[in-house]
Design a protein around this motif. Structure first.
Motif, PDB file in Angstrom:
ATOM      1  N   VAL A  46      14.725  -4.176  -3.588  1.00 47.35           N
ATOM      2  CA  VAL A  46      15.918  -4.323  -2.752  1.00 47.35           C
ATOM      3  C   VAL A  46      15.615  -3.874  -1.327  1.00 47.35           C
ATOM      4  N   ILE A  47      14.974  -2.730  -1.196  1.00 47.37           N
ATOM      5  CA  ILE A  47      14.638  -2.208   0.127  1.00 47.37           C
ATOM      6  C   ILE A  47      13.606  -3.098   0.804  1.00 47.37           C
ATOM      7  N   ALA A  48      12.615  -3.553   0.062  1.00 48.02           N
ATOM      8  CA  ALA A  48      11.604  -4.444   0.637  1.00 48.02           C
ATOM      9  C   ALA A  48      12.237  -5.730   1.161  1.00 48.02           C
ATOM     10  N   LEU A  49      13.143  -6.316   0.406  1.00 46.61           N
ATOM     11  CA  LEU A  49      13.820  -7.538   0.857  1.00 46.61           C
ATOM     12  C   LEU A  49      14.671  -7.272   2.094  1.00 46.61           C
TER      13      LEU A  49
ATOM     14  N   TRP B 263       9.498  -5.704   8.428  1.00 45.16           N
ATOM     15  CA  TRP B 263       8.239  -6.067   7.775  1.00 45.16           C
ATOM     16  C   TRP B 263       8.054  -7.568   7.955  1.00 45.16           C
ATOM     17  N   GLN B 264       6.845  -7.974   8.262  1.00 41.82           N
ATOM     18  CA  GLN B 264       6.563  -9.395   8.458  1.00 41.82           C
ATOM     19  C   GLN B 264       5.270  -9.763   7.755  1.00 41.82           C
ATOM     20  N   GLY B 265       5.102 -11.053   7.548  1.00 41.03           N
ATOM     21  CA  GLY B 265       3.879 -11.541   6.943  1.00 41.03           C
ATOM     22  C   GLY B 265       4.169 -12.477   5.786  1.00 41.03           C
ATOM     23  N   THR B 266       3.113 -13.007   5.229  1.00 42.35           N
ATOM     24  CA  THR B 266       3.221 -13.895   4.078  1.00 42.35           C
ATOM     25  C   THR B 266       2.242 -13.431   3.011  1.00 42.35           C
TER      26      THR B 266
ATOM     27  N   GLU C 216       7.440   4.119   7.076  1.00 43.18           N
ATOM     28  CA  GLU C 216       8.590   4.873   7.566  1.00 43.18           C
ATOM     29  C   GLU C 216       9.925   4.162   7.368  1.00 43.18           C
ATOM     30  N   PRO C 217      10.034   2.869   7.707  1.00 40.67           N
ATOM     31  CA  PRO C 217      11.331   2.208   7.489  1.00 40.67           C
ATOM     32  C   PRO C 217      11.730   2.195   6.008  1.00 40.67           C
ATOM     33  N   PHE C 218      10.745   2.016   5.135  1.00 37.63           N
ATOM     34  CA  PHE C 218      11.014   2.015   3.702  1.00 37.63           C
ATOM     35  C   PHE C 218      11.535   3.377   3.253  1.00 37.63           C
TER      36      PHE C 218
ATOM     37  N   GLU D  93      12.942   5.713   5.005  1.00 38.38           N
ATOM     38  CA  GLU D  93      14.263   5.980   5.575  1.00 38.38           C
ATOM     39  C   GLU D  93      15.354   5.293   4.757  1.00 38.38           C
ATOM     40  N   LEU D  94      15.128   4.034   4.400  1.00 40.99           N
ATOM     41  CA  LEU D  94      16.121   3.325   3.599  1.00 40.99           C
ATOM     42  C   LEU D  94      16.216   3.896   2.192  1.00 40.99           C
ATOM     43  N   LEU D  95      15.108   4.354   1.662  1.00 41.71           N
ATOM     44  CA  LEU D  95      15.119   4.977   0.343  1.00 41.71           C
ATOM     45  C   LEU D  95      16.100   6.151   0.346  1.00 41.71           C
ATOM     46  N   ALA D  96      16.043   6.962   1.376  1.00 40.88           N
ATOM     47  CA  ALA D  96      16.978   8.086   1.499  1.00 40.88           C
ATOM     48  C   ALA D  96      18.410   7.590   1.680  1.00 40.88           C
ATOM     49  N   ASP D  97      18.593   6.534   2.472  1.00 40.14           N
ATOM     50  CA  ASP D  97      19.928   5.978   2.683  1.00 40.14           C
ATOM     51  C   ASP D  97      20.540   5.474   1.381  1.00 40.14           C
ATOM     52  N   TYR D  98      19.702   4.984   0.474  1.00 36.73           N
ATOM     53  CA  TYR D  98      20.173   4.496  -0.819  1.00 36.73           C
ATOM     54  C   TYR D  98      20.347   5.619  -1.836  1.00 36.73           C
ATOM     55  N   GLY D  99      20.161   6.858  -1.418  1.00 35.53           N
ATOM     56  CA  GLY D  99      20.406   7.984  -2.303  1.00 35.53           C
ATOM     57  C   GLY D  99      19.220   8.445  -3.116  1.00 35.53           C
ATOM     58  N   ALA D 100      18.024   8.030  -2.751  1.00 33.91           N
ATOM     59  CA  ALA D 100      16.816   8.448  -3.463  1.00 33.91           C
ATOM     60  C   ALA D 100      15.805   8.985  -2.447  1.00 33.91           C
ATOM     61  N   PRO D 101      16.101  10.138  -1.851  1.00 35.37           N
ATOM     62  CA  PRO D 101      15.191  10.665  -0.831  1.00 35.37           C
ATOM     63  C   PRO D 101      13.806  10.981  -1.410  1.00 35.37           C
ATOM     64  N   HIS D 102      12.823  10.993  -0.546  1.00 32.91           N
ATOM     65  CA  HIS D 102      11.448  11.245  -0.955  1.00 32.91           C
ATOM     66  C   HIS D 102      11.020  12.634  -0.488  1.00 32.91           C
TER      67      HIS D 102
END
Length: 68
Positions: free
Chosen positions: A25-28, A36-39, A50-52, A54-63
């Motif tokens: 979900v976070i990757a998408l 994130w870019q690329g193929t 870092e962006p991953f 940060e979002l992990l913490a925002d979704y309630g699963a801090p690292h």
């Protein structure tokens, strides 16, 4: 790590379900936002973490790191 009791109470699912579902979900979200870019398949370290994290913490699963 996600506490199973907390996960069941908040989401109605076991912690393993939450931990498995959050990564794609976070990757998408990062791909859709252009952070994130690329193929194809990216190697470890091929995208900024870092962006991953940060979002992990925002979704309630801090690292974190636990040195023992």
């Amino acid at each position: 790590m996600v506490d199973n009791e907390e996960s069941m109470r908040e989401y109605g699912h076991q912690a393993v379900v939450l931990q498995t579902a959050l990564n794609p979900v976070i990757a998408l979200e990062l791909l859709a936002a252009g952070a994130w870019q690329g193929t194809g398949v990216a190697r470890a370290g091929g995208v900024p973490a870092e962006p991953f994290l940060e979002l992990l913490a925002d979704y309630g699963a801090p690292h974190g790191i636990s040195e023992r």
